[in-house]
Design an enzyme around this catalytic site. Sequence first.
Site, mmCIF file in Angstrom:
data_model
loop_
_atom_site.group_PDB
_atom_site.id
_atom_site.type_symbol
_atom_site.label_atom_id
_atom_site.label_comp_id
_atom_site.label_asym_id
_atom_site.label_seq_id
_atom_site.Cartn_x
_atom_site.Cartn_y
_atom_site.Cartn_z
ATOM 1 C CB CYS A 1 -7.339 -0.989 155.641
ATOM 2 S SG CYS A 1 -5.715 -0.311 156.042
ATOM 3 C CB CYS B 1 -0.074 -3.124 159.826
ATOM 4 S SG CYS B 1 -1.741 -3.490 160.343
ATOM 5 C CB THR C 1 -2.396 2.967 154.541
ATOM 6 O OG1 THR C 1 -2.586 2.248 153.331
ATOM 7 C CG2 THR C 1 -3.320 2.425 155.602
ATOM 8 C CD GLU D 1 -6.122 3.387 150.981
ATOM 9 O OE1 GLU D 1 -7.161 3.713 150.381
ATOM 10 O OE2 GLU D 1 -6.096 2.482 151.838
ATOM 11 C CG HIS E 1 3.212 -4.120 155.226
ATOM 12 N ND1 HIS E 1 2.467 -3.885 156.347
ATOM 13 C CD2 HIS E 1 2.595 -3.445 154.221
ATOM 14 C CE1 HIS E 1 1.441 -3.106 156.044
ATOM 15 N NE2 HIS E 1 1.480 -2.833 154.753
ATOM 16 C CE1 TYR F 1 -0.475 -5.552 153.251
ATOM 17 C CE2 TYR F 1 -2.453 -6.000 152.003
ATOM 18 C CZ TYR F 1 -1.459 -5.133 152.388
ATOM 19 O OH TYR F 1 -1.467 -3.850 151.920
ATOM 20 C CB CYS G 1 -5.138 -7.246 158.248
ATOM 21 S SG CYS G 1 -4.828 -6.826 156.519
ATOM 22 C CD GLU H 1 -5.019 -1.728 152.196
ATOM 23 O OE1 GLU H 1 -6.016 -2.176 152.785
ATOM 24 O OE2 GLU H 1 -4.416 -0.704 152.554
HETATM 25 C C1 LIG Z 1 -4.873 0.530 149.120
HETATM 26 C C2 LIG Z 1 -3.385 0.682 149.124
HETATM 27 C C3 LIG Z 1 -2.743 1.069 150.290
HETATM 28 C C4 LIG Z 1 -1.364 1.283 150.300
HETATM 29 N N1 LIG Z 1 -0.754 1.736 151.442
HETATM 30 C C5 LIG Z 1 0.550 2.100 151.410
HETATM 31 C C6 LIG Z 1 1.174 2.723 152.540
HETATM 32 O O1 LIG Z 1 0.567 2.936 153.582
HETATM 33 N N2 LIG Z 1 2.468 3.083 152.443
HETATM 34 C C7 LIG Z 1 3.183 2.883 151.322
HETATM 35 O O2 LIG Z 1 4.342 3.245 151.312
HETATM 36 N N3 LIG Z 1 2.633 2.298 150.228
HETATM 37 C C8 LIG Z 1 1.335 1.920 150.253
HETATM 38 N N4 LIG Z 1 0.760 1.321 149.153
HETATM 39 C C9 LIG Z 1 1.551 1.228 147.933
HETATM 40 C C10 LIG Z 1 1.885 -0.149 147.420
HETATM 41 O O3 LIG Z 1 3.020 -0.645 148.046
HETATM 42 C C11 LIG Z 1 2.060 0.016 145.895
HETATM 43 O O4 LIG Z 1 0.765 0.205 145.350
HETATM 44 C C12 LIG Z 1 2.744 -1.141 145.234
HETATM 45 O O5 LIG Z 1 4.088 -1.197 145.631
HETATM 46 C C13 LIG Z 1 2.664 -1.023 143.714
HETATM 47 O O6 LIG Z 1 3.127 0.216 143.277
HETATM 48 P P1 LIG Z 1 2.233 1.118 142.331
HETATM 49 O O7 LIG Z 1 0.877 1.205 142.909
HETATM 50 O O8 LIG Z 1 2.974 2.382 142.078
HETATM 51 O O9 LIG Z 1 2.060 0.280 141.022
HETATM 52 P P2 LIG Z 1 2.926 0.331 139.704
HETATM 53 O O10 LIG Z 1 4.376 0.468 140.029
HETATM 54 O O11 LIG Z 1 2.372 1.349 138.778
HETATM 55 O O12 LIG Z 1 2.698 -1.129 139.144
HETATM 56 C C14 LIG Z 1 1.686 -1.470 138.212
HETATM 57 C C15 LIG Z 1 2.092 -2.755 137.503
HETATM 58 O O13 LIG Z 1 3.325 -2.557 136.813
HETATM 59 C C16 LIG Z 1 4.291 -3.519 137.216
HETATM 60 N N5 LIG Z 1 5.606 -2.856 137.291
HETATM 61 C C17 LIG Z 1 5.930 -1.749 138.005
HETATM 62 N N6 LIG Z 1 7.240 -1.449 137.832
HETATM 63 C C18 LIG Z 1 7.745 -2.383 137.037
HETATM 64 C C19 LIG Z 1 9.050 -2.626 136.490
HETATM 65 N N7 LIG Z 1 10.073 -1.823 136.765
HETATM 66 N N8 LIG Z 1 9.203 -3.689 135.689
HETATM 67 C C20 LIG Z 1 8.165 -4.512 135.408
HETATM 68 N N9 LIG Z 1 6.913 -4.339 135.877
HETATM 69 C C21 LIG Z 1 6.703 -3.285 136.678
HETATM 70 C C22 LIG Z 1 3.825 -4.018 138.585
HETATM 71 O O14 LIG Z 1 4.289 -5.312 138.870
HETATM 72 C C23 LIG Z 1 2.320 -3.945 138.440
HETATM 73 O O15 LIG Z 1 1.839 -5.103 137.843
HETATM 74 C C24 LIG Z 1 -0.619 1.060 149.126
HETATM 75 C C25 LIG Z 1 -1.260 0.641 147.961
HETATM 76 C C26 LIG Z 1 -2.629 0.456 147.951
HETATM 77 C C27 LIG Z 1 -3.301 0.037 146.671
HETATM 78 S S1 SF4 Z 2 -1.774 -4.843 157.148
HETATM 79 FE FE1 SF4 Z 2 -3.922 -4.754 156.559
HETATM 80 S S2 SF4 Z 2 -4.990 -3.505 158.089
HETATM 81 FE FE2 SF4 Z 2 -2.810 -3.253 158.385
HETATM 82 S S3 SF4 Z 2 -2.350 -1.366 157.277
HETATM 83 FE FE3 SF4 Z 2 -1.937 -3.072 155.846
HETATM 84 S S4 SF4 Z 2 -3.864 -3.457 154.735
HETATM 85 FE FE4 SF4 Z 2 -4.329 -2.118 156.508
#
Ligand SMILES: Cc1cc2nc3c(=O)[nH]c(=O)nc-3n(C[C@H](O)[C@H](O)[C@H](O)COP(=O)(O)OP(=O)(O)OC[C@H]3O[C@@H](n4cnc5c(N)ncnc54)[C@H](O)[C@@H]3O)c2cc1C
Ligand code: SF4
Length: 524
Positions: free
Chosen positions: A119, A123, A210, A276, A311, A315, A317, A465
Amino acid sequence: MPMDGDSGISSDISGRPGTPENPITSGADYIESLRGRGLKVYLFGELVEEPVDHPMIRPSINAVAKTYDLANENPDLASANSSICGKKVNRFLHVTESVDDVVMQNRMQRKLGQLTGTCFQRCVGMDATNALHSVTCEIDGKHETPYHQRFKRFIGEMQESNLVIGGAMTDVKGDRSKGPAAQDDPDMFVHVVERRDDGVVIRGAKAHQTGCINSHWVVVMPTMRLTEDDRDYAIVCAVPVDDPGLTFIYGRQSCDTRSMEGGDIDQGNAQFGGQEAMIIIEDVFVPYDRIFMDGEYEFAADLVERFTAYHRRSYVCKTGLGDVIIGAAATIADYNGVPNASHIRDKLVEMTHLNETIYSSGIASSHESFETKSGNYQNNDMLANVCKHNVTRFPYELARLAQDLAGGLMVTAPSEQDLNGEVTGPLLRKYLKGRSDVSVENRLRILRLIENMTLGRNAVGYLTESMHGAGSPQAQRIQIARQSDLAYKMKLAKNLAGVTEEDDGKKIPLSPHQGRMFPDGEND
Ligand SMILES: Cc1cc2nc3c(=O)[nH]c(=O)nc-3n(C[C@H](O)[C@H](O)[C@H](O)COP(=O)(O)OP(=O)(O)OC[C@H]3O[C@@H](n4cnc5c(N)ncnc54)[C@H](O)[C@@H]3O)c2cc1C
Ligand code: SF4
């Protein structure tokens, strides 16, 4: 509404690149721009003195640096002419001005995935910029606020200095069954805690951010649809990463300490990695000229939807990473002497098919972009969600097939130190041979790369991710369901089957435009 003053984005007296007088012009400049900022970054319970020099952090910085170098090496791909500042700018800072601009983002993302195998982190900022361009314009249209011009001025300044913007959307969220205002602890979502004549004070925490430590600014945004009760949570603003009110707690990744062991074989990809961190926002003052939404809760859903539409097709990417893993799988089969076995060729075809399926939905979404009221271009939401939903699945299957072709040595191979050990080295160089004209070291390097992308550091970027970034799978299924227009599809079926329903006894008419995806709710 307070009047806008100066931007507050002043020249940096440290002499670092990243000012209008001394913009960042290369990857090396970018790395210099990150030095000496005094960020509060915690890793393994300790404050990191200089993130740029930390062996666990540096690969993620190298990945962002590549986005600058690519703009020099291939300006058509990774830069664009911006009518905001009137100059050629890095594509990651560009507000799209045509369908082609949206498509080029995807092409650049695939290339960077190929070059880094991870990553490259920019983006989220690019997609937030494009979503905010149209949303700020529409808020102003309803509320006579000054957000759009402010936002464009901010972006113009980022372009002039050639800085990195991180996108901070995801809150820590507490109890997932409750909205922001209903949480036991009000700080589970970032919110305004104080209003002053010249700005607001915000508090809360953003998770999984990220590249945030590798950014110069972060744009804070709400993470979900909001209600009137959540008014204080409807805040969008830009905060400099070196604001003293920000604390960063670094996320560790599988096998990350291999970068601190010396050597480069066992890391698999010693040059590049993702990043992250959690950002704790402790009563940070934000002046009005950096605020792009404040209280207009009814626009939070539009912002989230437009951002995630961009966004989720960003992906693609992962197809660049897919190209790397297909290449690694083909290489190890070759090194093992079985490149022409029919099941191996078939598995490589299967991997390619899955990878190109992801790309096709993402690039199609970009090609289907339309002009928004603010004049930038927004991609097709349905196809973006299909792209991201494919991404939640196919890289796992590609990883499985790569591990199949790799053989068990991928997880049982001894360390680089043993490969070079006085006693063990000669034994390993004899007994770990595949094809006799291929060195054991090369064989191990490819196996470690597959390990890196499917179990190690870059499995964060390639697999998990892919699952959760830009929203977990259910978030895409909800968007796909919303837009699937089942009623229209039922009409199609009934029409062809000659169904007559009791009320009118006639065939159901179809208008010529039914079923096509239009912006602004024009879809039938
Ligand atoms: C490697 C990585 C990079 C990321 N980078 C960014 C970034 O740069 N900026 C940024 O803003 N975010 C970033 N994210 C965040 C990403 O958008 C969130 O991980 C994603 O939205 C899920 O939220 P959570 O991780 O809190 O999971 P959770 O909300 O804990 O979800 C876990 C599970 O529970 C379920 N769930 C959650 N809430 C509910 C509900 N109300 N009802 C029913 N089911 C539910 C989900 O569907 C999922 O299956 C990144 C995540 C990762 C893993
Ligand atoms: S689109 Fe792909 S490379 Fe770009 S920030 Fe998200 S995961 Fe990283």
